[in-house]
Design a protein around this motif. Structure first.
Motif, PDB file in Angstrom:
ATOM      1  N   ARG A  45       0.830  -1.193   0.043  1.00 45.00           N
ATOM      2  CA  ARG A  45      -0.081   0.153   0.109  1.00 45.00           C
ATOM      3  C   ARG A  45       0.914   1.304  -0.157  1.00 45.00           C
ATOM      4  N   GLY A 151      -0.358   3.190   8.816  1.00 41.74           N
ATOM      5  CA  GLY A 151      -0.925   1.895   8.475  1.00 41.74           C
ATOM      6  C   GLY A 151      -1.350   1.205   9.866  1.00 41.74           C
ATOM      7  N   ARG A 171      -2.787  10.322   5.598  1.00 45.33           N
ATOM      8  CA  ARG A 171      -3.134   9.286   4.650  1.00 45.33           C
ATOM      9  C   ARG A 171      -3.150   7.980   5.844  1.00 45.33           C
ATOM     10  N   GLU A 173      -4.237   4.131   6.513  1.00 46.18           N
ATOM     11  CA  GLU A 173      -4.752   2.857   5.813  1.00 46.18           C
ATOM     12  C   GLU A 173      -4.982   1.709   6.794  1.00 46.18           C
TER      13      GLU A 173
END
Length: 191
Positions: A45, A151, A171, A173
Motif C-alpha cells: 500500500r 498503517g 493518509r 490505511e
C-alpha cells in the motif's frame, strides 16, 4: 484482509463495547506468518511513497512495523515509553495517555535516529482514541521528517482516533475496520 478478520472473530475477546482484546494474535502472542502477511500488505500500500523509515510505538506495534520495514527494506524505529540510562537529554518527547492501559506515559525518539531527510511511515496495531498516534505525529513533525502515512492493523471506527488523523490530512490505511463491539459482537465496517 479476510484472514485477519477471521482470526479476530475466532481469537478476539470483546471485553466491552469499547475494548477488544487481541492478545492471542496481536498484543501478547504474535503469529509470525500472519504478521509477515500484514507487513507485505502495508508495504504494498505504501511502496510508492518513498518511505525511508518505519516508525511505531513500543511495544504492540513493533512486530507489524518490523514486518513492514523488512518488506520495504528500510530501518524500523520505535518510540520508547521509558527513558534509559543511555538516553540523551535532548530526546524528542511527547506525553500521551493510553486508552487500554489507563495511564499517561512519555514516548521518546532519539533526535539522532530521525532527520528532516526522512519520509516516515507510522505503523501501529490498533487505533482507538488516537492519543499515541497524535503524540508520535507531533514528534515526527518536530524532527522535520515528512510523515507519508499511517498503517493501522485494526481501526475502531466508533472511536475518534482515525478520523482525527484523517482530518489532519494524514493518509491512514487500515487492514481491518471495526464498526461496533456492542452486544459482545465484532461488527466490521464496510470497506
Amino acid at each position: 484482509m479476510e484472514k485477519l478478520k477471521q482470526r479476530i472473530v475466532e481469537q478476539g475477546v470483546v471485553v466491552s463495547d469499547q475494548v477488544l482484546k487481541l492478545d492471542a494474535l496481536l498484543n501478547h502472542q504474535v503469529d509470525p506468518q500472519l504478521t509477515m502477511e500484514m507487513g507485505r500488505e502495508f508495504a504494498a500500500r505504501f511502496r510508492d511513497a518513498g518511505v525511508t523509515r518505519v516508525v511505531t510505538v513500543e511495544s504492540s506495534g513493533i512486530a507489524i512495523a518490523f514486518a513492514t520495514a523488512y518488506e520495504l527494506g528500510v530501518p524500523l524505529l520505535f518510540a520508547r515509553r521509558k527513558k534509559t540510562l543511555l538516553a540523551e537529554p535532548d530526546m524528542l518527547c511527547e506525553r500521551v495517555p493510553s486508552f487500554t492501559k489507563g495511564i499517561v506515559t512519555d514516548i521518546l525518539i532519539s533526535r539522532e535516529l530521525i532527520s528532516p531527510d526522512d519520509r516516515v511511515l507510522f505503523i501501529d496495531d490498533i487505533i482507538a482514541n488516537g492519543d499515541a498516534a497524535r503524540g508520535l505525529v507531533k514528534i515526527i513533525e518536530r524532527s522535520g521528517a515528512e510523515l507519508v502515512g499511517a498503517g493501522i492493523v485494526v481501526e475502531k471506527c466508533f472511536q475518534p482516533g482515525a478520523k482525527a488523523l484523517r482530518e489532519q490530512g494524514i493518509r491512514l490505511e487500515s487492514l481491518v475496520r471495526i464498526a461496533s463491539l456492542e452486544g459482545g459482537q465484532v461488527i466490521f465496517a464496510d470497506a
